[in-house]
Write an enzyme that holds these catalytic residues in place. Structure first.
Site, PDB file in Angstrom:
ATOM      1  N   ASP A  20       3.103 -95.082  -6.206  1.00  0.00           N
ATOM      2  CA  ASP A  20       2.028 -95.477  -5.291  1.00  0.00           C
ATOM      3  C   ASP A  20       1.944 -96.986  -5.129  1.00  0.00           C
ATOM      4  O   ASP A  20       1.953 -97.507  -4.006  1.00  0.00           O
ATOM      5  CB  ASP A  20       0.679 -94.930  -5.784  1.00  0.00           C
ATOM      6  CG  ASP A  20       0.630 -93.413  -5.766  1.00  0.00           C
ATOM      7  OD1 ASP A  20       1.641 -92.796  -5.398  1.00  0.00           O
ATOM      8  OD2 ASP A  20      -0.424 -92.856  -6.109  1.00  0.00           O
ATOM      9  N   ARG A 101     -11.369 -98.667 -17.352  1.00  0.00           N
ATOM     10  CA  ARG A 101     -11.521 -99.200 -15.999  1.00  0.00           C
ATOM     11  C   ARG A 101     -12.336-100.490 -15.908  1.00  0.00           C
ATOM     12  O   ARG A 101     -11.929-101.411 -15.189  1.00  0.00           O
ATOM     13  CB  ARG A 101     -12.110 -98.131 -15.070  1.00  0.00           C
ATOM     14  CG  ARG A 101     -11.234 -96.889 -14.882  1.00  0.00           C
ATOM     15  CD  ARG A 101      -9.771 -97.229 -14.816  1.00  0.00           C
ATOM     16  NE  ARG A 101      -8.919 -96.086 -14.521  1.00  0.00           N
ATOM     17  CZ  ARG A 101      -7.682 -95.971 -14.954  1.00  0.00           C
ATOM     18  NH1 ARG A 101      -7.159 -96.915 -15.726  1.00  0.00           N
ATOM     19  NH2 ARG A 101      -6.944 -94.936 -14.629  1.00  0.00           N
ATOM     20  N   ASP A 130     -11.759 -92.807 -10.107  1.00  0.00           N
ATOM     21  CA  ASP A 130     -11.389 -94.197 -10.360  1.00  0.00           C
ATOM     22  C   ASP A 130     -11.723 -95.139  -9.209  1.00  0.00           C
ATOM     23  O   ASP A 130     -12.028 -96.315  -9.431  1.00  0.00           O
ATOM     24  CB  ASP A 130      -9.903 -94.297 -10.700  1.00  0.00           C
ATOM     25  CG  ASP A 130      -9.613 -94.000 -12.159  1.00  0.00           C
ATOM     26  OD1 ASP A 130     -10.561 -94.049 -12.962  1.00  0.00           O
ATOM     27  OD2 ASP A 130      -8.454 -93.720 -12.501  1.00  0.00           O
ATOM     28  N   SER A 182       0.410 -85.755 -13.425  1.00  0.00           N
ATOM     29  CA  SER A 182      -0.168 -87.087 -13.265  1.00  0.00           C
ATOM     30  C   SER A 182      -0.721 -87.491 -14.618  1.00  0.00           C
ATOM     31  O   SER A 182      -1.562 -86.772 -15.185  1.00  0.00           O
ATOM     32  CB  SER A 182      -1.279 -87.059 -12.214  1.00  0.00           C
ATOM     33  OG  SER A 182      -1.948 -88.303 -12.170  1.00  0.00           O
TER      34      SER A 182
END
Length: 405
Positions: A20, A101, A130, A182
Site C-alpha cells: 500500500d 498509534r 486506524d 493482514s
C-alpha cells in the site's frame, strides 16, 4: 487539480514499505505534484520488517526517508501506563495495535513540523479503526496540516490493481497478488486478520500464529518466573534488573515458548462493523497476570472497583484513538495514583498456554494472616458482625415490613 492539491507542496507519509505505502509514494507525486517524505516508525516490529526500507522508499520516489526509534517511548509512555490502568478491550484484547498509534502519529507530526510540511498522509483503509486513530491525533497536535488518505480517494480496489500501478511506475516490490493475512507487529504484540479468519466458523490454522507455540507443542514442564514491580512497572525478572524494552522482549520469548498470549476474538470496530482477529501478546499477558495478582494484595475493595471502572474507560479511549485528550490525562492521573501502591513480587507459572499465579508478596499488602485466620484473633470479634449485617440489610428489612403492613 483542486485547490487542496495545489496547496500541498510537501507531505510526510507514514511508510512501512508494504504494498500500500509503496504505491502511495508515486500516487502522491502523480496526484498532488508534491515532495514525499517517508516516515518509518520503529516500534519494535523487528529488523526483518525494517531491512532495506529506506532504499525501498527512495526507489519508489520519496525524496528522503526518516526511521525513528520509538520503542522506549512506546513502552514507558503508552504500554506501562495502559497496563497499570487495567485496560482490556471487550474483556480480552490488550490493545497492542491501538496503543502504538498515538506514539507513531505524534512522531510523524513532529517530523512534519520540523521539515515544514503542508500535509500528513497515512495508508489506513476506509473501513478500519486506524484512520480514526491517526487523524484524531493529527487533529489534536497539528490541525493546520492537511490530511491525505489515499484509500478514500484513489481508484484502486485490489492488490492486483496496486501491483499493476507499481509495475507501470517501475517501482520494485516483493509483494504478490495473493496475500493470505493482514498482520501488524510491534514490540508488544502481533495481530492477524484475513484469510480463513474472515469466516468465524473456521478455526485458525497453524500458519496464522507466528510467535507462540500451540499449547500442544509447548513444553510438558511448567516454568516459574518471579516478576518484581515498582509502582506498577516491571523492574526485574527472576531477580535480574531489566529495562523497559528488555522486559517486554524477554517475556515475549519465554511466553511464546509456552504458548501464552493467544486470543481469537470477534470485536466491535469503532466504525460500526465487527471484525475477527487473532492476537499474540505473550509478554503482556504475563505482566497483566502479575499486576492483577499484586492488586489483589494491595487495593482495598473500593479502590479495586474504581480501578476496574477506569480500566474500562481507558480501554475504550485507547481503542477509539482519543489519546491526546484531557480525558486521557484525567484517567491516567487516577490510575497512576493508585499504582503508587503496586510494588512487590509475583511468581507466575507458565504451562500449556496458561499463566497462573503461584506466589505473591508486597510491602503494601493489606492481607494479614492474623486477621483472615479461622482461629481466634484480637482484632475481629465475630459478635460484631450481627450489628453490621442488620444495618447493611436495613433497606431490605424496611421494604419487607412495608409490604406486610
Amino acid at each position: 487539480m483542486s485547490d487542496v492539491k495545489q496547496n500541498v507542496k510537501k507531505v510526510v507519509l507514514a511508510y512501512s514499505g508494504g504494498l500500500d505505502t509503496s504505491a502511495i509514494v508515486p500516487w502522491l507525486k502523480d496526484n498532488y505534484d508534491c515532495e514525499v517524505i517517508a516516515f518509518v516508525a520503529d516500534v519494535g516490529q523487528g529488523a526483518e520488517d525494517l531491512a532495506g526500507v529506506e532504499e525501498k522508499a527512495i526507489k519508489s520516489g520519496a525524496s528522503s526517508c526518516y526511521i525513528v526509534d520509538l520503542r522506549e517511548q512506546f513502552v514507558k509512555e503508552v504500554i506501562y501506563p495502559t497496563l497499570k490502568a487495567g485496560a482490556v478491550y471487550e474483556g480480552q484484547y490488550l490493545l497492542g495495535t491501538s496503543m502504538a498509534r498515538p506514539i507513531i502519529a505524534r512522531a510523524q507530526v513532529e517530523l512534519a513540523l520540523k521539515l515544514g510540511a503542508d500535509a500528513l498522509c497515512h495508508g489506513c483503509t476506509g473501513k478500519g479503526n486506524d484512520q480514526v486513530r491517526f487523524e484524531g491525533a493529527f487533529a489534536a497536535l497539528a490541525p493546520q496540516l492537511k490530511i491525505i488518505a489515499p484509500w478514500r480517494e484513489w481508484e484502486f480496489n485490489s492488490r492486483q490493481s496496486l501491483l499493476n500501478y507499481l509495475a507501470e511506475k517501475n517501482v520494485p516490490t516483493t509483494a504478490t497478488a495473493t496475500k493470505i493475512y493482514s498482520r501488524d507487529a510491534n514490540l508488544f504484540h502481533i495481530s492477524h486478520e484475513g484469510g480463513e479468519l474472515e469466516n468465524p466458523w473456521n478455526e485458525p490454522s497453524d500458519q496464522v500464529w507466528m510467535w507462540t507455540k500451540s499449547p500442544e507443542q509447548a513444553p510438558d514442564k511448567a516454568e516459574y518466573l518471579q516478576l518484581s514491580f515498582e509502582k506498577g512497572e516491571l523492574t526485574a525478572i527472576n531477580g535480574n534488573a531489566v529495562g523497559a524494552i528488555e522486559a517486554i522482549e524477554q517475556l515475549n520469548a519465554i511466553g511464546s515458548e509456552h504458548g501464552v498470549g493467544r486470543i481469537d476474538i470477534v470485536e466491535n470496530r469503532l466504525v460500526g462493523m465487527k471484525s475477527r482477529g487473532c492476537y499474540e501478546t505473550p509478554g503482556g499477558t504475563i505482566i497483566v497476570a502479575g499486576l492483577r495478582a499484586l492488586e489483589s494484595l494491595v487495593y482495598d475493595r473500593t479502590s479495586l472497583k474504581y480501578r476496574e471502572e477506569v480500566g474500562l474507560e481507558v480501554a475504550q479511549l485507547v481503542y477509539d484513538g482519543r489519546w491526546f485528550t484531557p480525558l486521557k490525562d484525567a484517567l491516567f492521573a487516577a490510575s497512576n495514583s493508585l499504582a503508587e501502591q503496586l510494588t512487590g513480587d509475583i511468581v507466575v507459572k507458565l504451562y500449556k498456554g496458561q499463566v497462573t499465579v503461584a506466589k505473591r508478596r508486597s510491602p503494601n499488602s493489606l492481607y494479614s494472616e492474623a486477621f483472615a485466620t479461622f482461629d481466634g484473633d484480637e482484632v475481629y470479634n465475630q459478635k460484631d458482625a450481627a450489628g453490621f449485617i442488620r444495618l447493611y440489610s436495613l433497606a431490605s428489612r424496611i421494604r419487607a415490613l412495608h409490604a406486610k403492613g
